[in-house]
Scaffold this active site. Sequence first.
Site, PDB file in Angstrom:
ATOM      1  N   ARG A 111     -12.991 -14.738   1.377  1.00 53.76           N
ATOM      2  CA  ARG A 111     -12.514 -13.235   1.797  1.00 53.76           C
ATOM      3  C   ARG A 111     -12.665 -13.321   3.411  1.00 53.76           C
ATOM      4  O   ARG A 111     -13.676 -13.251   4.109  1.00 53.76           O
ATOM      5  CB  ARG A 111     -13.353 -12.193   1.245  1.00 53.76           C
ATOM      6  CG  ARG A 111     -12.936 -10.748   1.879  1.00 53.76           C
ATOM      7  CD  ARG A 111     -13.600  -9.692   1.347  1.00 53.76           C
ATOM      8  NE  ARG A 111     -13.288  -8.335   2.189  1.00 53.76           N
ATOM      9  CZ  ARG A 111     -13.737  -7.785   2.742  1.00 53.76           C
ATOM     10  NH1 ARG A 111     -15.308  -7.858   2.915  1.00 53.76           N
ATOM     11  NH2 ARG A 111     -13.432  -6.568   3.258  1.00 53.76           N
ATOM     12  N   HIS A 125      -9.336  -5.256   9.093  1.00 54.23           N
ATOM     13  CA  HIS A 125     -10.929  -5.104   9.214  1.00 54.23           C
ATOM     14  C   HIS A 125     -11.245  -4.782  10.781  1.00 54.23           C
ATOM     15  O   HIS A 125     -11.777  -5.422  11.571  1.00 54.23           O
ATOM     16  CB  HIS A 125     -11.531  -6.295   8.851  1.00 54.23           C
ATOM     17  CG  HIS A 125     -13.043  -6.350   8.641  1.00 54.23           C
ATOM     18  ND1 HIS A 125     -13.474  -6.710   7.400  1.00 54.23           N
ATOM     19  CD2 HIS A 125     -13.995  -6.253   9.320  1.00 54.23           C
ATOM     20  CE1 HIS A 125     -15.051  -6.844   7.636  1.00 54.23           C
ATOM     21  NE2 HIS A 125     -15.293  -6.306   8.589  1.00 54.23           N
ATOM     22  N   GLU A 184     -13.741  -0.921   4.558  1.00 54.31           N
ATOM     23  CA  GLU A 184     -14.742   0.400   4.851  1.00 54.31           C
ATOM     24  C   GLU A 184     -13.966   1.256   5.922  1.00 54.31           C
ATOM     25  O   GLU A 184     -14.483   1.305   7.046  1.00 54.31           O
ATOM     26  CB  GLU A 184     -16.074  -0.400   5.718  1.00 54.31           C
ATOM     27  CG  GLU A 184     -16.710  -1.295   4.804  1.00 54.31           C
ATOM     28  CD  GLU A 184     -18.059  -2.121   5.735  1.00 54.31           C
ATOM     29  OE1 GLU A 184     -18.125  -1.732   6.899  1.00 54.31           O
ATOM     30  OE2 GLU A 184     -18.733  -2.790   5.214  1.00 54.31           O
ATOM     31  N   ASN A 231     -18.796  -2.763  -0.812  1.00 52.66           N
ATOM     32  CA  ASN A 231     -19.612  -3.606   0.113  1.00 52.66           C
ATOM     33  C   ASN A 231     -21.182  -2.757   0.171  1.00 52.66           C
ATOM     34  O   ASN A 231     -21.176  -1.673   0.481  1.00 52.66           O
ATOM     35  CB  ASN A 231     -19.311  -3.689   1.760  1.00 52.66           C
ATOM     36  CG  ASN A 231     -17.878  -4.275   2.038  1.00 52.66           C
ATOM     37  OD1 ASN A 231     -17.685  -5.173   0.988  1.00 52.66           O
ATOM     38  ND2 ASN A 231     -17.312  -4.314   2.934  1.00 52.66           N
ATOM     39  N   TYR A 249     -25.339  -2.665   1.132  1.00 53.61           N
ATOM     40  CA  TYR A 249     -26.221  -3.011   1.804  1.00 53.61           C
ATOM     41  C   TYR A 249     -27.514  -2.427   1.537  1.00 53.61           C
ATOM     42  O   TYR A 249     -28.600  -3.250   1.550  1.00 53.61           O
ATOM     43  CB  TYR A 249     -25.889  -3.097   3.349  1.00 53.61           C
ATOM     44  CG  TYR A 249     -24.762  -4.336   3.567  1.00 53.61           C
ATOM     45  CD1 TYR A 249     -25.234  -5.328   3.992  1.00 53.61           C
ATOM     46  CD2 TYR A 249     -23.579  -3.745   3.560  1.00 53.61           C
ATOM     47  CE1 TYR A 249     -24.239  -6.297   4.431  1.00 53.61           C
ATOM     48  CE2 TYR A 249     -22.367  -4.840   4.125  1.00 53.61           C
ATOM     49  CZ  TYR A 249     -22.915  -6.089   4.313  1.00 53.61           C
ATOM     50  OH  TYR A 249     -22.210  -6.792   4.823  1.00 53.61           O
ATOM     51  N   GLU A 305     -18.916  -7.550  -0.210  1.00 53.82           N
ATOM     52  CA  GLU A 305     -19.956  -8.052   1.104  1.00 53.82           C
ATOM     53  C   GLU A 305     -21.162  -7.539   0.378  1.00 53.82           C
ATOM     54  O   GLU A 305     -21.461  -6.676  -0.052  1.00 53.82           O
ATOM     55  CB  GLU A 305     -19.717  -7.065   2.320  1.00 53.82           C
ATOM     56  CG  GLU A 305     -18.524  -7.724   2.960  1.00 53.82           C
ATOM     57  CD  GLU A 305     -18.439  -7.024   4.292  1.00 53.82           C
ATOM     58  OE1 GLU A 305     -19.546  -6.469   4.887  1.00 53.82           O
ATOM     59  OE2 GLU A 305     -17.529  -6.861   4.887  1.00 53.82           O
TER      60      GLU A 305
HETATM   61  O1  IFM Z   1     -20.473  -7.432   9.907  1.00 53.64           O
HETATM   62  C1  IFM Z   1     -20.353  -6.343   9.102  1.00 53.64           C
HETATM   63  C2  IFM Z   1     -18.780  -6.172   8.569  1.00 53.64           C
HETATM   64  O2  IFM Z   1     -17.897  -6.529   9.372  1.00 53.64           O
HETATM   65  C3  IFM Z   1     -18.417  -4.956   7.611  1.00 53.64           C
HETATM   66  N1  IFM Z   1     -19.711  -4.734   6.727  1.00 53.64           N
HETATM   67  C4  IFM Z   1     -20.755  -4.594   7.234  1.00 53.64           C
HETATM   68  C5  IFM Z   1     -21.167  -6.010   7.913  1.00 53.64           C
HETATM   69  C6  IFM Z   1     -22.758  -5.984   8.502  1.00 53.64           C
HETATM   70  O3  IFM Z   1     -22.908  -4.973   9.181  1.00 53.64           O
END
Ligand code: IFM
Length: 453
Positions: free
Chosen positions: A77, A121, A166, A295, A297, A361
């Site tokens: 990606r 992005h 995002e 995404n 985290y 992500e």
């Molecule tokens: O680096 C970023 C990415 O560009 C978008 N999502 C989170 C990642 C980590 O912060």
Amino acid sequence: MNRSDFPDSFVWGSATAAYQIEGAVAEDGSGPSIWDTFSRVPGAIANGHTGDLAVDHYHRVDEDVALMADLGLEAYRFSIAWPRIQPEGVGPGNRAGLGFYRDLAEKLLERGIAPWATLYHWDLPQALEDRGGWLNRDTAFRFADYAALVAEELGDVIPNWITLNEPWCSAFLGYASGVHAPGRRVGAESAHAAHHLLLGHGLAVPAIRGAAPAARVGITLNLYSIRAASDGEADRDAARRVDGLGNRLFLDPVLRGSYPEDVIDDLGQREWFATETAATDLEAISAPIDFLGINYYSRHTVRAGSPDEPAISYPGSEFVEFVDTGAARTQMGWEIHPDGLIDVLEMAHTMAPELPLYITENGSAYEDVVGEAGGIDDAERADYLRDHLLACRTAIERGLPLAGYFVWSLMDNFEWAWGYTRRFGIVFVDYATQKRTPKASGRWFSRFLRGNG
Ligand code: IFM
């Protein structure tokens, strides 16, 4: 855990983004983006770093594709830099820019790696920001034109398309807290940027399909698992607000064709949304998609804060505080909570039961140390990956339609406001020499993909 625990069709890949890796920001006719401008604002980026060179991927495509093949990745990606294609954000496509991405996609295909392209992005052409950026409704239409142009040119070599990455970050980091480009602080009106981003997405979906009928099209949202610090009403309301602004403001319009009214009220934007979000906008925004990218985290535990001390600079959530639960965190300060990945999949699945979901992500930043023999033993990152893959496996066992996983990131790169001070790669980059060295986490992931995890 073994790879064979996952369906054969499961997509395994890694992810990057143009401004974070390419460099060559002014080469071959590329125009300036908002990040070129913002990274020159004194104090905006750690150490004054910029993406001018990044990790020089623009000149190292052969090496980087070979690296992916060596790791055994089956999907990649990447994002397409809008200013490389339309330096001013409008007009015909720049042949050199289109050629760069065609070459990349062809090289991936030759190695059996499926290209997944993100169209936006965060690197808006500066010329469009000069006309109001995402606060200007017209930008949504310019985005759809750009999407159609790229899909028309590259639809034969790129099967999977992600419109936006995002949009929460573009709207609220870009136009509310101002810690990302374009660095503006317009308060609750930043929600207008969110709406225009979503409209751009909705207009781009049929535009891409019109240009490339076989294309699979989706959007990527950054979703968080949110919970209240207590059962008390004020803390539950804090959780509602953060979940509203972070998750529902994006999920609801895309998947249900409506905005969450409580969030619009928190923002004090009822009047604007009543006029601007005519039924046609929400109809466009909720255009059927082929998949949702998520995404994931971290998890947020939140409580009500003091009205005298705004803790979060996001509109409608000023009096919410994040709670330190004592759980382990990455170098970003983000709590590690693998089960939250299941929460966000469930959240999306409940709203759209038929929709395939991808983790587009997931990854972690740690302070990497190069050992004497030149290796990087990033055991914490390998643990993070393993624990989140275990969560993916549990999600599938529970019947959630999770169809793929992309590690963030293939290699260390420009981490936005943090510059090069935060490393997310499973491949280490020596920024002085641009030498790439797979970290222990990358070697672990590679073994896992080859069935020896
Ligand atoms: O680096 C970023 C990415 O560009 C978008 N999502 C989170 C990642 C980590 O912060």
